[in-house]
Design a protein around this motif. Sequence first.
Motif, PDB file in Angstrom:
ATOM      1  N   ASP A  39     -25.179 -56.183 -17.517  1.00 14.02           N
ATOM      2  CA  ASP A  39     -25.591 -55.061 -18.359  1.00 14.02           C
ATOM      3  C   ASP A  39     -24.402 -54.459 -19.095  1.00 14.02           C
ATOM      4  OD1 ASP A  39     -28.314 -55.176 -17.674  1.00 14.02           O
ATOM      5  OD2 ASP A  39     -27.993 -53.950 -15.889  1.00 14.02           O
ATOM      6  N   LYS A  92     -30.334 -61.121 -20.756  1.00 14.90           N
ATOM      7  CA  LYS A  92     -31.144 -62.049 -19.965  1.00 14.90           C
ATOM      8  C   LYS A  92     -30.449 -63.392 -19.758  1.00 14.90           C
ATOM      9  CE  LYS A  92     -35.739 -60.140 -20.765  1.00 14.90           C
ATOM     10  NZ  LYS A  92     -37.128 -60.401 -21.231  1.00 14.90           N
ATOM     11  N   SER A 117     -37.222 -53.708 -12.480  1.00 15.15           N
ATOM     12  CA  SER A 117     -38.183 -54.508 -13.233  1.00 15.15           C
ATOM     13  C   SER A 117     -37.527 -55.346 -14.329  1.00 15.15           C
ATOM     14  CB  SER A 117     -39.254 -53.599 -13.840  1.00 15.15           C
ATOM     15  OG  SER A 117     -38.659 -52.624 -14.692  1.00 15.15           O
ATOM     16  N   LYS A 118     -36.453 -54.856 -14.935  1.00 17.74           N
ATOM     17  CA  LYS A 118     -35.838 -55.599 -16.040  1.00 17.74           C
ATOM     18  C   LYS A 118     -35.200 -56.910 -15.584  1.00 17.74           C
ATOM     19  CE  LYS A 118     -31.432 -53.060 -15.882  1.00 17.74           C
ATOM     20  NZ  LYS A 118     -30.503 -52.219 -16.696  1.00 17.74           N
ATOM     21  N   TYR A 119     -34.928 -57.035 -14.299  1.00 18.23           N
ATOM     22  CA  TYR A 119     -34.316 -58.250 -13.773  1.00 18.23           C
ATOM     23  C   TYR A 119     -35.349 -59.247 -13.237  1.00 18.23           C
ATOM     24  CZ  TYR A 119     -30.132 -55.231 -13.524  1.00 18.23           C
ATOM     25  OH  TYR A 119     -29.099 -54.376 -13.806  1.00 18.23           O
TER      26      TYR A 119
END
Length: 280
Positions: free
Chosen positions: A147, A155, A199-201
């Motif tokens: 990040d 991603k 959740s983003k991972y």
Amino acid sequence: AGLEACFEPHVTDAMVACIREGVRQLLVEMPAYEMMRRVEVEYPLECHVIGHVVGQETFALAHSAEQAFRSCQPASCVHACTHGVVGEALLTSGGVPGSSEEWRHPTLDMLRAEGERICTDETTCHSIGHVFLLIVKDLAEALALCDEIALHNPKACYGGVFMENGSAIVAKTMPGGAHEYVRYYDPENLLSPCDTLESKYQQLCFRFLYSVQSRTLKDRGITDPEERFTLLTATCEGVPSPENRMACFKSIGWSFLEKTERTFAQSREQCATIAAVADR
């Protein structure tokens, strides 16, 4: 492998150039892992330098760190081939300071300083994810580093972290020599570590989950392909998010590529037995 004419008492630019030409010719005839198997037997003293070149040239052909890593497996000669892939992937970013050899043994400070520039390219950013996990030895911290530096394509970096966590493909190639590799997951939970992450991972984590699950099932003594398939599909059916569920089932499909127990046709037939069409 026919490279002995290249060897000199010490590694020189001419020796490496000669090896590179030989490796390019041999890669037309055999995959990287087969070449490395032969090199390890025939040229044990020169194995690592040859392996660097094999990894570099494999990456140049594949234009993908992930594909090149897979071409280097199963590993030999202290992961020399994958070591070369990492260095070459990072070097192709262009414009980064430091020597070629430094970037084949990158430090966290180097990656933090140049990571944003390197991560403008998906393949090299994927490579950084692998390296982050090896350096910091903590899944959450490695993802946080993605990040921090992968502002344009996090991603790609996440994928490298999760691929390394599952397969340990680049393990033992970092400075300091071989070390025991630890995967980060709960062996009691077949959705771990994905279902515990932000959740983003999660979607990228589920994409590479099969390699962690494979280790878990092996540790449980579950080796029958049919039993494994039934258990994994049932596990994926319990994933609530449609996107993550799809990634989980795709992960099962990816696992077929790394197993020799099924042909491609048999794999397709196996996938066709899944009840929901969307999961196939």
